[in-house]
Design a protein around this motif. Structure first.
Motif, PDB file in Angstrom:
ATOM      1  N   ALA A 144     -91.086  47.804  -2.942  1.00  0.00           N
ATOM      2  CA  ALA A 144     -92.521  47.650  -2.675  1.00  0.00           C
ATOM      3  C   ALA A 144     -92.869  47.998  -1.232  1.00  0.00           C
ATOM      4  O   ALA A 144     -93.997  48.422  -0.949  1.00  0.00           O
ATOM      5  CB  ALA A 144     -92.953  46.220  -2.984  1.00  0.00           C
ATOM      6  N   ALA A 145     -91.897  47.830  -0.329  1.00  0.00           N
ATOM      7  CA  ALA A 145     -92.121  48.150   1.083  1.00  0.00           C
ATOM      8  C   ALA A 145     -91.857  49.619   1.396  1.00  0.00           C
ATOM      9  O   ALA A 145     -91.957  50.031   2.560  1.00  0.00           O
ATOM     10  CB  ALA A 145     -91.232  47.274   1.963  1.00  0.00           C
ATOM     11  N   GLY A 146     -91.517  50.410   0.366  1.00  0.00           N
ATOM     12  CA  GLY A 146     -91.302  51.838   0.561  1.00  0.00           C
ATOM     13  C   GLY A 146     -89.852  52.237   0.728  1.00  0.00           C
ATOM     14  O   GLY A 146     -89.557  53.419   0.943  1.00  0.00           O
ATOM     15  N   GLY A 147     -88.917  51.283   0.627  1.00  0.00           N
ATOM     16  CA  GLY A 147     -87.499  51.607   0.730  1.00  0.00           C
ATOM     17  C   GLY A 147     -86.984  52.290  -0.521  1.00  0.00           C
ATOM     18  O   GLY A 147     -87.633  52.277  -1.566  1.00  0.00           O
ATOM     19  N   SER A 148     -85.811  52.891  -0.393  1.00  0.00           N
ATOM     20  CA  SER A 148     -85.217  53.593  -1.529  1.00  0.00           C
ATOM     21  C   SER A 148     -83.715  53.338  -1.551  1.00  0.00           C
ATOM     22  O   SER A 148     -83.130  52.811  -0.599  1.00  0.00           O
ATOM     23  CB  SER A 148     -85.497  55.092  -1.454  1.00  0.00           C
ATOM     24  N   PHE A 149     -83.079  53.714  -2.674  1.00  0.00           N
ATOM     25  CA  PHE A 149     -81.655  53.486  -2.871  1.00  0.00           C
ATOM     26  C   PHE A 149     -80.953  54.782  -3.246  1.00  0.00           C
ATOM     27  O   PHE A 149     -81.498  55.607  -3.986  1.00  0.00           O
ATOM     28  CB  PHE A 149     -81.412  52.468  -3.990  1.00  0.00           C
ATOM     29  N   VAL A 150     -79.741  54.938  -2.745  1.00  0.00           N
ATOM     30  CA  VAL A 150     -78.833  56.001  -3.169  1.00  0.00           C
ATOM     31  C   VAL A 150     -77.522  55.329  -3.539  1.00  0.00           C
ATOM     32  O   VAL A 150     -76.886  54.686  -2.697  1.00  0.00           O
ATOM     33  CB  VAL A 150     -78.599  57.044  -2.060  1.00  0.00           C
ATOM     34  N   GLN A 151     -77.121  55.471  -4.819  1.00  0.00           N
ATOM     35  CA  GLN A 151     -75.890  54.826  -5.267  1.00  0.00           C
ATOM     36  C   GLN A 151     -74.745  55.813  -5.152  1.00  0.00           C
ATOM     37  O   GLN A 151     -74.588  56.732  -5.958  1.00  0.00           O
ATOM     38  CB  GLN A 151     -76.035  54.330  -6.710  1.00  0.00           C
ATOM     39  N   ARG A 152     -73.932  55.618  -4.112  1.00  0.00           N
ATOM     40  CA  ARG A 152     -72.778  56.476  -3.888  1.00  0.00           C
ATOM     41  C   ARG A 152     -71.822  55.803  -2.918  1.00  0.00           C
ATOM     42  O   ARG A 152     -72.193  54.904  -2.171  1.00  0.00           O
ATOM     43  CB  ARG A 152     -73.178  57.842  -3.332  1.00  0.00           C
ATOM     44  N   ARG A 153     -70.591  56.230  -2.959  1.00  0.00           N
ATOM     45  CA  ARG A 153     -69.557  55.733  -2.051  1.00  0.00           C
ATOM     46  C   ARG A 153     -69.544  56.589  -0.789  1.00  0.00           C
ATOM     47  O   ARG A 153     -69.616  57.823  -0.866  1.00  0.00           O
ATOM     48  CB  ARG A 153     -68.199  55.781  -2.727  1.00  0.00           C
ATOM     49  N   LEU A 154     -69.454  55.933   0.352  1.00  0.00           N
ATOM     50  CA  LEU A 154     -69.328  56.632   1.626  1.00  0.00           C
ATOM     51  C   LEU A 154     -67.906  56.483   2.145  1.00  0.00           C
ATOM     52  O   LEU A 154     -67.298  55.421   2.022  1.00  0.00           O
ATOM     53  CB  LEU A 154     -70.301  56.066   2.655  1.00  0.00           C
ATOM     54  N   ASP A 155     -67.394  57.555   2.750  1.00  0.00           N
ATOM     55  CA  ASP A 155     -66.068  57.507   3.364  1.00  0.00           C
ATOM     56  C   ASP A 155     -66.137  57.382   4.873  1.00  0.00           C
ATOM     57  O   ASP A 155     -65.194  56.908   5.509  1.00  0.00           O
ATOM     58  CB  ASP A 155     -65.273  58.756   2.988  1.00  0.00           C
ATOM     59  N   HIS A 156     -67.274  57.808   5.459  1.00  0.00           N
ATOM     60  CA  HIS A 156     -67.444  57.747   6.911  1.00  0.00           C
ATOM     61  C   HIS A 156     -68.912  57.461   7.220  1.00  0.00           C
ATOM     62  O   HIS A 156     -69.811  58.020   6.584  1.00  0.00           O
ATOM     63  CB  HIS A 156     -67.040  59.074   7.581  1.00  0.00           C
ATOM     64  N   LEU A 157     -69.167  56.628   8.225  1.00  0.00           N
ATOM     65  CA  LEU A 157     -70.553  56.389   8.647  1.00  0.00           C
ATOM     66  C   LEU A 157     -71.182  57.649   9.215  1.00  0.00           C
ATOM     67  O   LEU A 157     -72.399  57.838   9.137  1.00  0.00           O
ATOM     68  CB  LEU A 157     -70.590  55.267   9.694  1.00  0.00           C
ATOM     69  N   ASP A 158     -70.358  58.527   9.774  1.00  0.00           N
ATOM     70  CA  ASP A 158     -70.900  59.752  10.374  1.00  0.00           C
ATOM     71  C   ASP A 158     -71.496  60.692   9.338  1.00  0.00           C
ATOM     72  O   ASP A 158     -72.205  61.638   9.694  1.00  0.00           O
ATOM     73  CB  ASP A 158     -69.811  60.472  11.172  1.00  0.00           C
ATOM     74  N   GLU A 159     -71.238  60.444   8.053  1.00  0.00           N
ATOM     75  CA  GLU A 159     -71.889  61.233   7.013  1.00  0.00           C
ATOM     76  C   GLU A 159     -73.407  61.080   7.070  1.00  0.00           C
ATOM     77  O   GLU A 159     -74.147  61.977   6.649  1.00  0.00           O
ATOM     78  CB  GLU A 159     -71.408  60.786   5.627  1.00  0.00           C
ATOM     79  N   LEU A 160     -73.867  59.934   7.576  1.00  0.00           N
ATOM     80  CA  LEU A 160     -75.303  59.659   7.615  1.00  0.00           C
ATOM     81  C   LEU A 160     -75.910  59.866   8.998  1.00  0.00           C
ATOM     82  O   LEU A 160     -77.122  59.973   9.127  1.00  0.00           O
ATOM     83  CB  LEU A 160     -75.558  58.209   7.172  1.00  0.00           C
ATOM     84  N   GLY A 161     -75.074  59.874  10.011  1.00  0.00           N
ATOM     85  CA  GLY A 161     -75.580  59.925  11.383  1.00  0.00           C
ATOM     86  C   GLY A 161     -76.404  61.155  11.697  1.00  0.00           C
ATOM     87  O   GLY A 161     -77.292  61.115  12.557  1.00  0.00           O
ATOM     88  N   ARG A 162     -76.136  62.254  11.015  1.00  0.00           N
ATOM     89  CA  ARG A 162     -76.890  63.488  11.275  1.00  0.00           C
ATOM     90  C   ARG A 162     -78.239  63.499  10.564  1.00  0.00           C
ATOM     91  O   ARG A 162     -79.122  64.270  10.909  1.00  0.00           O
ATOM     92  CB  ARG A 162     -76.066  64.696  10.832  1.00  0.00           C
ATOM     93  N   GLN A 163     -78.378  62.639   9.542  1.00  0.00           N
ATOM     94  CA  GLN A 163     -79.614  62.636   8.758  1.00  0.00           C
ATOM     95  C   GLN A 163     -80.598  61.547   9.184  1.00  0.00           C
ATOM     96  O   GLN A 163     -81.791  61.649   8.880  1.00  0.00           O
ATOM     97  CB  GLN A 163     -79.286  62.408   7.278  1.00  0.00           C
TER      98      GLN A 163
END
Length: 316
Positions: A144-163
């Motif tokens: 309701a606050a505008g958040g979203s979900f992606v269901q997946r396994r991450l191996d490194h936090l740096d996978e998200l750091g660029r996005q």
């Protein structure tokens, strides 16, 4: 000025509350998680009480803030939170924990209130939470606050750091890999859920350092019986012998539980370390704020830690 994009890793009670606080403050939040909601939080009892976690001063602040929020949630049925009176008792002479001493209306038990074998106890009122209901309410609130979900396994936090402009690491035991944290270890908890034979008050025994716990938490039509705290045990399989022992310990305190029907068995692995880690980490790609290592006190500290996490994202 563009909206800051934040990724939250983990969809347990810590990840969801962190995501909600950020989203409701205007951040563009995406939660990444292998399981939604997180399995450990889903398996919890649960009740407010910051047991056996450090650092002490920060824990007291986080716990007080969370207690206030959960008390407000008790007035909103969708959260599955009830304010219940009950007893914490001990078979040995002991003192009331500092966190419980601060509760309004806390008092020592009269001798007639204690079961046989107990030497002292205290009566107080705390929030008791039906976690499957609560976590679903948090998910709905985040969406309701505008958040979203992606269901997946991450191996490194740096996978998200660029996005993203910031990453909040609320991955629980997953932080052993994602944050390369060798101090993190699992404490196995097993619970039994049974039909409610009419119990309206909680009970908790102060069992000290024992891995065998005794407590029961009523939730209208069912009661959650506990429990265990097996250190460095990552076995997530149900042990029916453990369940039988839990039921026996609880029925010795409340005989009505002996004839209750088992609804389900639960196992959760509490993410534990010497101190809870809520801090900024600049060793990764982009800004990372860690929020993990809460042991069995995740619910009890969730909203307080979420607010600290929000401030760190803003400062970072």
């Amino acid at each position: 000025m563009s909206t800051k994009r934040v990724a939250v890793v983990g969809a347990g009670v810590i990840g969801l509350t962190s995501a909600i606080v950020l989203a409701e403050d205007g951040f563009d939040v995406t939660v990444y998680a292998e399981q939604i909601p997180g399995a450990t939080s889903l398996a919890a009892g649960a009740s407010w009480g910051p047991y056996l976690v450090q650092p002490y001063d920060r824990v007291q602040t986080w716990a007080a803030h969370t207690l206030a929020v959960l008390t407000e949630h008790a007035d909103q049925p969708q959260y599955g939170v009830s304010m219940l009176s009950g007893i914490e008792a001990s078979r040995n002479a002991t003192v009331l924990p500092a966190w419980a001493a601060a509760l309004p209306g806390v008092r020592s038990c009269e001798p007639g209130e204690l079961s046989a074998g107990f030497t002292c106890g205290w009566r107080y009122k705390i929030p008791v939470v039906d976690m499957p209901v609560y976590l679903n309410a948090l998910i709905a609130r985040l969406l309701a606050a505008g958040g979203s979900f992606v269901q997946r396994r991450l191996d490194h936090l740096d996978e998200l750091g660029r996005q993203f402009d910031a990453v909040v690491n609320a991955s629980g035991l997953g932080a052993a890999v994602l944050a390369d944290d060798a101090t993190l270890y699992p404490v196995r908890g097993q619970l039994v859920v049974v039909t409610n034979p009419g119990i309206t008050e909680f009970f908790s025994e102060d069992t000290g350092d024992s891995a065998d716990l005794t407590h029961f938490l009523p939730h209208r039509d069912h009661v959650v019986l506990g429990g265990t705290a097996s250190t460095i045990n990552a076995d997530s399989e149900i042990d029916l012998d453990v369940s039988a022992a839990i039921m026996g310990r609880c029925a010795a305190i409340e005989p009505r539980l002996a004839s209750a029907t088992v609804i389900e068995h639960r196992v959760g692995l509490r993410p534990t370390r010497p101190e809870i880690r809520v801090e900024i980490d600049r060793s990764h790609q982009g800004l990372v704020v860690h929020n993990y290592g809460h042991g069995g006190a995740g619910l009890s500290l969730s909203w307080g830690c979420a607010q600290t996490t929000r401030l760190m994202v803003i400062e970072g």
